[in-house]
Design an enzyme around this catalytic site. Sequence first.
Site, PDB file in Angstrom:
ATOM      1  N   PRO A 142       0.895  -0.983  -0.107  1.00 60.00           N
ATOM      2  CA  PRO A 142       0.059  -0.104  -0.026  1.00 60.00           C
ATOM      3  C   PRO A 142       0.817   1.315   0.126  1.00 60.00           C
ATOM      4  O   PRO A 142       1.908   1.306   0.650  1.00 60.00           O
ATOM      5  CB  PRO A 142      -0.657  -0.089   1.502  1.00 60.00           C
ATOM      6  CG  PRO A 142      -0.623  -1.411   1.824  1.00 60.00           C
ATOM      7  CD  PRO A 142       0.542  -2.086   1.331  1.00 60.00           C
ATOM      8  N   PHE A 213       3.393  16.845   6.007  1.00 62.13           N
ATOM      9  CA  PHE A 213       2.108  17.234   5.920  1.00 62.13           C
ATOM     10  C   PHE A 213       1.684  17.386   4.208  1.00 62.13           C
ATOM     11  O   PHE A 213       0.507  16.902   3.789  1.00 62.13           O
ATOM     12  CB  PHE A 213       1.586  18.548   6.641  1.00 62.13           C
ATOM     13  CG  PHE A 213       0.370  19.061   6.531  1.00 62.13           C
ATOM     14  CD1 PHE A 213      -0.720  18.272   7.154  1.00 62.13           C
ATOM     15  CD2 PHE A 213       0.093  20.315   6.017  1.00 62.13           C
ATOM     16  CE1 PHE A 213      -2.019  18.846   6.915  1.00 62.13           C
ATOM     17  CE2 PHE A 213      -1.048  20.722   5.602  1.00 62.13           C
ATOM     18  CZ  PHE A 213      -2.220  20.104   6.150  1.00 62.13           C
ATOM     19  N   PHE A 215       2.591  16.242   1.484  1.00 62.02           N
ATOM     20  CA  PHE A 215       2.334  15.171   0.771  1.00 62.02           C
ATOM     21  C   PHE A 215       2.284  13.904   1.259  1.00 62.02           C
ATOM     22  O   PHE A 215       2.714  12.898   0.777  1.00 62.02           O
ATOM     23  CB  PHE A 215       4.078  15.301  -0.031  1.00 62.02           C
ATOM     24  CG  PHE A 215       3.995  16.399  -1.047  1.00 62.02           C
ATOM     25  CD1 PHE A 215       3.632  16.426  -2.202  1.00 62.02           C
ATOM     26  CD2 PHE A 215       5.012  17.509  -0.645  1.00 62.02           C
ATOM     27  CE1 PHE A 215       3.834  17.378  -3.112  1.00 62.02           C
ATOM     28  CE2 PHE A 215       5.126  18.641  -1.417  1.00 62.02           C
ATOM     29  CZ  PHE A 215       4.512  18.208  -2.830  1.00 62.02           C
ATOM     30  N   THR A 217      -0.883  11.232   3.477  1.00 62.38           N
ATOM     31  CA  THR A 217      -2.129  11.031   3.620  1.00 62.38           C
ATOM     32  C   THR A 217      -2.814  10.589   4.667  1.00 62.38           C
ATOM     33  O   THR A 217      -1.838  10.136   5.718  1.00 62.38           O
ATOM     34  CB  THR A 217      -2.327   9.912   2.388  1.00 62.38           C
ATOM     35  OG1 THR A 217      -1.679   8.753   2.802  1.00 62.38           O
ATOM     36  CG2 THR A 217      -2.016  10.354   1.017  1.00 62.38           C
ATOM     37  N   THR A 224       1.322   4.197   9.922  1.00 66.36           N
ATOM     38  CA  THR A 224       2.897   4.369  10.206  1.00 66.36           C
ATOM     39  C   THR A 224       2.901   5.194  11.652  1.00 66.36           C
ATOM     40  O   THR A 224       3.954   5.464  12.197  1.00 66.36           O
ATOM     41  CB  THR A 224       3.522   5.155   9.371  1.00 66.36           C
ATOM     42  OG1 THR A 224       2.929   6.471   9.093  1.00 66.36           O
ATOM     43  CG2 THR A 224       3.936   4.543   7.903  1.00 66.36           C
ATOM     44  N   SER A 227       2.992  11.244  14.098  1.00 70.79           N
ATOM     45  CA  SER A 227       2.774  12.258  14.996  1.00 70.79           C
ATOM     46  C   SER A 227       3.058  13.512  14.371  1.00 70.79           C
ATOM     47  O   SER A 227       3.760  13.825  13.464  1.00 70.79           O
ATOM     48  CB  SER A 227       3.852  12.031  16.259  1.00 70.79           C
ATOM     49  OG  SER A 227       3.391  12.959  17.149  1.00 70.79           O
ATOM     50  N   GLY A 276       0.965  -1.842   6.536  1.00 69.29           N
ATOM     51  CA  GLY A 276       0.245  -2.523   5.332  1.00 69.29           C
ATOM     52  C   GLY A 276       0.486  -4.124   5.456  1.00 69.29           C
ATOM     53  O   GLY A 276       0.104  -4.861   4.315  1.00 69.29           O
ATOM     54  N   ILE A 281      -5.717  -0.083   4.801  1.00 64.68           N
ATOM     55  CA  ILE A 281      -6.597   0.843   5.241  1.00 64.68           C
ATOM     56  C   ILE A 281      -7.233   1.669   4.127  1.00 64.68           C
ATOM     57  O   ILE A 281      -6.677   2.171   3.358  1.00 64.68           O
ATOM     58  CB  ILE A 281      -5.739   1.786   6.132  1.00 64.68           C
ATOM     59  CG1 ILE A 281      -5.200   1.075   7.432  1.00 64.68           C
ATOM     60  CG2 ILE A 281      -6.598   2.931   6.963  1.00 64.68           C
ATOM     61  CD1 ILE A 281      -4.175   1.787   8.394  1.00 64.68           C
ATOM     62  N   TYR A 488      14.599  15.101  18.270  1.00 66.86           N
ATOM     63  CA  TYR A 488      14.679  14.934  17.085  1.00 66.86           C
ATOM     64  C   TYR A 488      15.914  15.348  16.602  1.00 66.86           C
ATOM     65  O   TYR A 488      16.279  16.581  16.540  1.00 66.86           O
ATOM     66  CB  TYR A 488      13.574  15.829  16.482  1.00 66.86           C
ATOM     67  CG  TYR A 488      13.212  15.614  14.999  1.00 66.86           C
ATOM     68  CD1 TYR A 488      11.795  14.618  14.597  1.00 66.86           C
ATOM     69  CD2 TYR A 488      13.833  15.924  13.897  1.00 66.86           C
ATOM     70  CE1 TYR A 488      11.712  14.724  13.166  1.00 66.86           C
ATOM     71  CE2 TYR A 488      13.637  15.688  12.558  1.00 66.86           C
ATOM     72  CZ  TYR A 488      12.476  15.253  12.439  1.00 66.86           C
ATOM     73  OH  TYR A 488      12.463  14.939  11.016  1.00 66.86           O
TER      74      TYR A 488
END
Length: 570
Positions: A142, A213, A215, A217, A224, A227, A276, A281, A488
């Site tokens: 997917p 964001f 690009f 879905t 995945t 967050s 997937g 989904i 991060y």
Amino acid sequence: MTAPIAAADVTRHKWWGWGQDDVAFSVTNRPAFIDLARNEIGIDLANAPDPVAPVLTDHEVPATRLPGAVREQLAQALGEDAIRDDDEHRVLHSFGRSLPDLFRVRTGAFERLVDAVVYPGSEEDVAAVLRIVLEHDLVLIPYGGGTCISGSVTPDAEEQRPILTMNLGRLSRILEIDDTSGLARVQAGMYGPDMEAELNEKGWTVGHFPDSFTFSTVGGWAATRSSGMQSDKYGDIEDIARGLRLVHPDGVAVTKAIPGRDSGPSVHEMILGSEGRLGVITEVTVQVHRSAPVRQVIGYMYPDWEHGIRGMHAIARSTDVTPTFTRLSDGPETKFSLALSSKTPTTTKSKVSAKVQDGLFAYLRSQGWDTSEEMCLSYVCFEGSKASVEQQKSIVKKIVKANGGVTLGASVGKVYDQKKFDTPYLRDFLLGHQVFGDVCDTGATWSSINEVHTKVYEAFEEVQRGQDLPGFMFCHMSHSYHAGACLYFTFAFPYSSEEQALEQYYRAKEAVQQTFVDLGSTVSHHHAVGVEHRPWITEDIGEVGVRMVEGLFADNDPGRNLNPGKIVAS
């Protein structure tokens, strides 16, 4: 019901990098960034030509392995326009946006490509494709927006069976908004900006803004465990996704969009983050919130990381403020951000701003601050009524001051808000100059966050010394929780040769990832597992946990037809 969009109209990246062809990073009028790149990683951007976009015809693209009879069966089920097996579509859908994926696609390392891309227009189409996949023992991957950086959509180079990628981009509508419950049923292939725009028109927001964001879905977020930047207020995807529909080999699994679940082990939680491996989904019911009348991002500055972390901790524990997000850049990231945003003043307004900044930094230095290496930039976002926002800003200002910081104001925060989705274009630019730039993220408790921050730097610096390569690393804290937060890390270094490039990259990444798990932090906070983080999954969830996950996948997909090899090897 409105007909689905055509496959040709589905939003997609350029085949070799991030975003659209007409958007790119440039060092024009960024002298401070040019200096930073020269001083930290030894590259001379001032005299280097702009990178040239790769050309697909320069590379040999292997032929599809999909049998003609199977292709015909797919075309009968979906329509000829919903099948793509040309070179560009197959290359594009064979790579996500991880650093190794981008390096391989740019260098034509096409050991294994998907054999065709299918674009279902309905849940029934998804089920029809899955039946064909099982009938002919194919592999199905997917695909949402393809923004994952963990290898979640990348086919296994050793896989000999024909591989299909299923692009969900035609399933791109909001099906229903329940105004009373604050719930919206959204098809899985809807891109974040399209969903937010439609919700905003009706006074709603999901509030979910991952770095990807523009690009990515809704279905990809759920698959995945995504967050978003505003998770402090709106939560991670497991808080936002209230109900799911998943096309499974045995039918359709449905989880109810209701508060509270007391039905044994959560099927809903099994589907979230499954990448997937349990099915496709097709729909996500998301929690939506009324758009706040006032939204402000305020900038702050702390003298160093420890003062900043104490301030962030105090804000997270405060019972009087509920920020939409909180973020703290460490010294190196602050240095990077200032270099990236600093341009030669050309207008009266920009000249005044530069003088104000120079004056502020001079004052801070007079107070003993190290404004070149140690000071830490912070952002806090406030939403609500005007009175509520003003009250919370006042409280946070006092917290910041009590922890040695100063308030910079809304103008700094506004610039951050406008540029927050632009960083991936910089990574493409650096790759064009034979420089790797990548990220690793983890979740850490407040009690361990400083140790993790220090030890990761030490591990990265040690491995770069061993490779005799320069390197630059920086970090920010975000996604605050009661017990901890996300760290991060971003790192960059020039590779010595194309032949050694990925080996050098993995040495650096592995040093960082191993430090995470050695210190009891998560293998990733929000970048999924895929194949890139799979080597640490046993250390992350334990041997028994791995056996439980393997058992879940083996029972639901005994033929390993559904995105095999992701999360766990079996």
